[in-house]
Write a protein that holds these residues in place. Sequence first.
Motif, short mmCIF file in Angstrom:
data_model
loop_
_atom_site.label_atom_id
_atom_site.label_comp_id
_atom_site.label_asym_id
_atom_site.label_seq_id
_atom_site.Cartn_x
_atom_site.Cartn_y
_atom_site.Cartn_z
N VAL A 47 -20.93 -2.32 13.79
CA VAL A 47 -20.48 -2.75 15.12
C VAL A 47 -19.79 -4.10 15.04
N VAL A 48 -20.41 -5.04 14.33
CA VAL A 48 -19.87 -6.40 14.25
C VAL A 48 -18.49 -6.42 13.57
N THR A 49 -18.34 -5.65 12.51
CA THR A 49 -17.07 -5.68 11.78
C THR A 49 -15.96 -4.92 12.50
N LEU A 50 -16.30 -3.83 13.16
CA LEU A 50 -15.27 -3.00 13.79
C LEU A 50 -14.83 -3.51 15.16
N ALA A 51 -15.70 -4.19 15.87
CA ALA A 51 -15.41 -4.59 17.25
C ALA A 51 -14.15 -5.44 17.38
N PRO A 52 -13.97 -6.51 16.61
CA PRO A 52 -12.77 -7.36 16.80
C PRO A 52 -11.44 -6.64 16.59
N PRO A 53 -11.23 -5.92 15.45
CA PRO A 53 -9.92 -5.29 15.28
C PRO A 53 -9.66 -4.17 16.27
N VAL A 54 -10.68 -3.39 16.60
CA VAL A 54 -10.47 -2.30 17.56
C VAL A 54 -10.21 -2.86 18.96
N ALA A 55 -10.94 -3.90 19.36
CA ALA A 55 -10.71 -4.52 20.66
C ALA A 55 -9.31 -5.12 20.73
N GLY A 56 -8.88 -5.76 19.63
CA GLY A 56 -7.53 -6.31 19.60
C GLY A 56 -6.47 -5.23 19.75
N ALA A 57 -6.67 -4.09 19.08
CA ALA A 57 -5.72 -2.99 19.19
C ALA A 57 -5.69 -2.43 20.60
N LEU A 58 -6.85 -2.35 21.25
CA LEU A 58 -6.90 -1.86 22.64
C LEU A 58 -6.13 -2.78 23.57
N VAL A 59 -6.27 -4.09 23.39
CA VAL A 59 -5.55 -5.04 24.24
C VAL A 59 -4.04 -4.91 24.02
N LEU A 60 -3.61 -4.87 22.77
CA LEU A 60 -2.18 -4.77 22.48
C LEU A 60 -1.59 -3.44 22.94
N ASP A 61 -2.42 -2.39 22.93
CA ASP A 61 -1.94 -1.07 23.32
C ASP A 61 -1.66 -0.98 24.82
#
Length: 306
Positions: A47-61
Amino acid sequence: MALGYLADRRWGDPARHHPVAWFGGWAAACERRLWAPRRSRGIAYLVVTLAPPVAGALVLDRRRPLMRTLITALATWAALGGRSLEREAMAVHDLLAADDLNGARHRIRSLVGRDTSQAGPDELARAVVESLAENQSDAVAATLVWGAAFGAPGIVLHRCANTLDAMIGHRTERLEQFGWAAARLDDVLNAVPARVSVLATTISCVVAGEPSRVRDVVRAVRHDAPAHPSPNAGPVEAAAAGALGVRLGGTNVYAGRTEHRGELGDGRAVDVTDIPRAVRLTRRVGRTVLVLALGARLLAGRRTMN
């Protein structure tokens, strides 16, 4: 996605500042702080490792269409590994063709995790062909399938989860419990792409003018793939064996641990000349998956508009 695919075909992986390498550094730092021989700690790490990149991709998307197109293209390019995979396979082939066995044993380390220190030319060729088949699914088909389904966030989620599996998803004493969640998530995310790869392999046989190979692909996947310990690598490697008319699988050694993966396909044993054939098959399968993924995306978009 099509732009990202073309970028990969032209340049391969980004030469410097690769996003996957950045994520690998972040994941390694988190592992040093969170490691414990427990599944619960491995889930927390995931959870800790995946949250930042996936959240960033959601924002940019959520940006405007032009920006979303650019982000998806860049994510696709960074996540795809088809061109680089083919280059490494042919590099091993060229060393074997030049009778540089030690050089081939060293170069193949970028493709496989098995022990090849004592492998002969044909064993190395088998390892290359198996790596092409498995990584085509992991590094090409999965990117295109999850990109078609969820855009850049789907691409980022899969590539990061696949990277974590490569880093900690091994069945060693240290990682068996901690890496369990990463390995299971990678299995789940690759289940559909692996089956799409099998479908694309059968289609590519027809496109290449070898429709008789379709029966061999279906037979190998149905009868031989279950013997493979991986629910996803088994079908794609079996499909490649049927399409090429060769026999894959057998006994491999991983970090001192011997693992028998069954025999896939009922053709002849692999030799060095099969590596270029496997590269061409991998390329055809990748193109076919791209067409299938884009077609599914366009069809879903039309249904939404209607």
